[in-house]
Design a protein around this motif. Structure first.
Motif, PDB file in Angstrom:
ATOM      1  N   ARG A 234      -8.868  -1.506 -12.218  1.00  0.00           N
ATOM      2  CA  ARG A 234     -10.175  -0.851 -12.059  1.00  0.00           C
ATOM      3  C   ARG A 234     -11.141  -1.668 -11.210  1.00  0.00           C
ATOM      4  O   ARG A 234     -12.044  -1.123 -10.590  1.00  0.00           O
ATOM      5  N   ARG A 235     -10.963  -2.981 -11.200  1.00  0.00           N
ATOM      6  CA  ARG A 235     -11.859  -3.843 -10.430  1.00  0.00           C
ATOM      7  C   ARG A 235     -11.017  -4.662  -9.456  1.00  0.00           C
ATOM      8  O   ARG A 235     -10.314  -5.579  -9.858  1.00  0.00           O
ATOM      9  N   ARG A 236     -11.108  -4.336  -8.188  1.00  0.00           N
ATOM     10  CA  ARG A 236     -10.251  -4.985  -7.202  1.00  0.00           C
ATOM     11  C   ARG A 236     -10.478  -6.485  -7.119  1.00  0.00           C
ATOM     12  O   ARG A 236      -9.546  -7.248  -6.851  1.00  0.00           O
ATOM     13  N   TRP A 237     -11.717  -6.906  -7.371  1.00  0.00           N
ATOM     14  CA  TRP A 237     -11.994  -8.343  -7.293  1.00  0.00           C
ATOM     15  C   TRP A 237     -11.261  -9.118  -8.383  1.00  0.00           C
ATOM     16  O   TRP A 237     -11.006 -10.323  -8.232  1.00  0.00           O
ATOM     17  N   ALA A 238     -10.898  -8.439  -9.480  1.00  0.00           N
ATOM     18  CA  ALA A 238     -10.196  -9.116 -10.578  1.00  0.00           C
ATOM     19  C   ALA A 238      -8.693  -9.199 -10.342  1.00  0.00           C
ATOM     20  O   ALA A 238      -8.011 -10.007 -10.987  1.00  0.00           O
ATOM     21  N   SER A 239      -8.174  -8.384  -9.437  1.00  0.00           N
ATOM     22  CA  SER A 239      -6.727  -8.351  -9.218  1.00  0.00           C
ATOM     23  C   SER A 239      -6.180  -9.698  -8.749  1.00  0.00           C
ATOM     24  O   SER A 239      -5.187 -10.193  -9.282  1.00  0.00           O
ATOM     25  N   GLY A 240      -6.842 -10.295  -7.763  1.00  0.00           N
ATOM     26  CA  GLY A 240      -6.371 -11.572  -7.232  1.00  0.00           C
ATOM     27  C   GLY A 240      -6.342 -12.678  -8.273  1.00  0.00           C
ATOM     28  O   GLY A 240      -5.300 -13.334  -8.463  1.00  0.00           O
ATOM     29  N   PRO A 241      -7.460 -12.928  -8.985  1.00  0.00           N
ATOM     30  CA  PRO A 241      -7.446 -13.978 -10.004  1.00  0.00           C
ATOM     31  C   PRO A 241      -6.440 -13.737 -11.126  1.00  0.00           C
ATOM     32  O   PRO A 241      -5.757 -14.669 -11.567  1.00  0.00           O
ATOM     33  N   VAL A 242      -6.335 -12.485 -11.591  1.00  0.00           N
ATOM     34  CA  VAL A 242      -5.418 -12.185 -12.691  1.00  0.00           C
ATOM     35  C   VAL A 242      -3.976 -12.453 -12.279  1.00  0.00           C
ATOM     36  O   VAL A 242      -3.225 -13.150 -12.972  1.00  0.00           O
ATOM     37  N   LEU A 243      -3.576 -11.927 -11.123  1.00  0.00           N
ATOM     38  CA  LEU A 243      -2.207 -12.137 -10.657  1.00  0.00           C
ATOM     39  C   LEU A 243      -1.963 -13.588 -10.275  1.00  0.00           C
ATOM     40  O   LEU A 243      -0.881 -14.132 -10.521  1.00  0.00           O
TER      41      LEU A 243
ATOM     42  N   ILE B 198      -3.462 -16.383 -11.468  1.00  0.00           N
ATOM     43  CA  ILE B 198      -3.386 -17.279 -12.625  1.00  0.00           C
ATOM     44  C   ILE B 198      -2.071 -17.077 -13.375  1.00  0.00           C
ATOM     45  O   ILE B 198      -1.402 -18.050 -13.754  1.00  0.00           O
ATOM     46  N   THR B 199      -1.692 -15.824 -13.612  1.00  0.00           N
ATOM     47  CA  THR B 199      -0.452 -15.585 -14.342  1.00  0.00           C
ATOM     48  C   THR B 199       0.767 -16.068 -13.556  1.00  0.00           C
ATOM     49  O   THR B 199       1.746 -16.543 -14.143  1.00  0.00           O
ATOM     50  N   THR B 200       0.716 -15.964 -12.234  1.00  0.00           N
ATOM     51  CA  THR B 200       1.827 -16.456 -11.416  1.00  0.00           C
ATOM     52  C   THR B 200       1.934 -17.971 -11.484  1.00  0.00           C
ATOM     53  O   THR B 200       3.035 -18.530 -11.596  1.00  0.00           O
ATOM     54  N   VAL B 201       0.791 -18.646 -11.430  1.00  0.00           N
ATOM     55  CA  VAL B 201       0.796 -20.110 -11.526  1.00  0.00           C
ATOM     56  C   VAL B 201       1.357 -20.555 -12.873  1.00  0.00           C
ATOM     57  O   VAL B 201       2.136 -21.517 -12.956  1.00  0.00           O
ATOM     58  N   LEU B 202       0.991 -19.849 -13.947  1.00  0.00           N
ATOM     59  CA  LEU B 202       1.500 -20.200 -15.270  1.00  0.00           C
ATOM     60  C   LEU B 202       3.021 -20.093 -15.311  1.00  0.00           C
ATOM     61  O   LEU B 202       3.692 -20.910 -15.948  1.00  0.00           O
ATOM     62  N   TYR B 203       3.562 -19.083 -14.629  1.00  0.00           N
ATOM     63  CA  TYR B 203       5.008 -18.871 -14.664  1.00  0.00           C
ATOM     64  C   TYR B 203       5.767 -19.960 -13.908  1.00  0.00           C
ATOM     65  O   TYR B 203       6.950 -20.187 -14.156  1.00  0.00           O
ATOM     66  N   THR B 204       5.094 -20.624 -12.966  1.00  0.00           N
ATOM     67  CA  THR B 204       5.766 -21.669 -12.176  1.00  0.00           C
ATOM     68  C   THR B 204       5.826 -23.004 -12.904  1.00  0.00           C
ATOM     69  O   THR B 204       6.539 -23.906 -12.460  1.00  0.00           O
TER      70      THR B 204
END
Length: 229
Positions: A58-67, A69-75
């Motif tokens: 719903r909020r495009r500005w939140a897409s980058g941080p959410v994806l 941060i979760t990607t960094v956690l997975y690494t």
């Protein structure tokens, strides 16, 4: 020259029925703990992933941080992850659950978000034209249509959690991983093989169960021949 012992435990065979019968309670307890850690971790991750994916949708500005941060956690390697969480949770089952939740978020958020983005805009417009409000639109249209992608992510996250639970053996809460770790230290072949095979069976059964649930929840994705059968 002495004859080999008749007991497969004494011979330290890889396949040993005596191990299964004599230590079935230990195996059962390990399987139960493995399942508990897996189910709790994936459910918590799912509860967190849905609102995160909705916010990113719903909020495009939140897409980058959410994806991001979760990607960094997975690494982060699993041992490093548990070490970073150790000061917060100590040597407890919560440490393993927290680590698995963080790993599962990446898979769940990405797939739920992909499913939501794949919902045709004309479908949303048609639903709004029929008087659907935001909540009803989400629950009755968007989430159901996003189920195939979401369930695919849930299946991958669950199978990954089944395997990653074994790493919890380093803190004494690894389910079947405890038996694998102890068996490797003592070169107890039957224990290592049995616990490893049980891990594989749990992963396969969990994946098939979720696949069956997906087919029930998404009948429109079946082929016409399957629906008419």
């Amino acid at each position: 020259m002495t004859a080999p012992p008749d007991d497969c435990l004494a011979r330290n065979d890889w396949i040993c029925g005596a191990y299964l019968t004599g230590r079935r309670h230990i195996l059962w307890d390990a399987v139960v703990q493995h399942l508990q850690l897996t189910v709790v971790s994936v459910l918590i991750a799912l509860v967190l992933a849905v609102p995160l994916a909705l916010a990113a949708r719903r909020r495009r500005w939140a897409s980058g941080p959410v994806l991001g941060i979760t990607t960094v956690l997975y690494t982060i390697p699993s041992l490093a992850m548990f070490s970073l969480l150790l000061p917060v949770y100590g040597l407890s089952a919560s440490l393993v659950v927290a680590g698995l939740v963080l790993y599962s978020l990446t898979l769940l958020v990405r797939n739920i978000l992909a499913g939501l983005r794949a919902v045709p805009e004309e479908t949303r417009q048609a639903a709004r034209g029929m008087g659907y409000g935001p909540i009803r639109l989400l629950l009755a249209v968007e989430l159901p249509l996003a189920l195939p992608a979401s369930m695919a992510g849930l299946r991958i996250a669950t199978v990954s959690a089944v395997s990653l639970v074994t790493i919890g053996a380093i803190v004494g809460h690894g389910g079947l991983g405890n038996l694998i770790y102890a068996g490797m230290n003592t070169f107890f072949k039957a224990q290592v093989l049995t616990a490893s095979v049980l891990c594989v069976i749990i992963a396969i059964v969990a994946d098939l169960l979720l696949l069956a649930i997906q087919r029930v929840l998404t009948p429109w994705t079946r082929r016409p021949r399957e629906r008419s059968a």
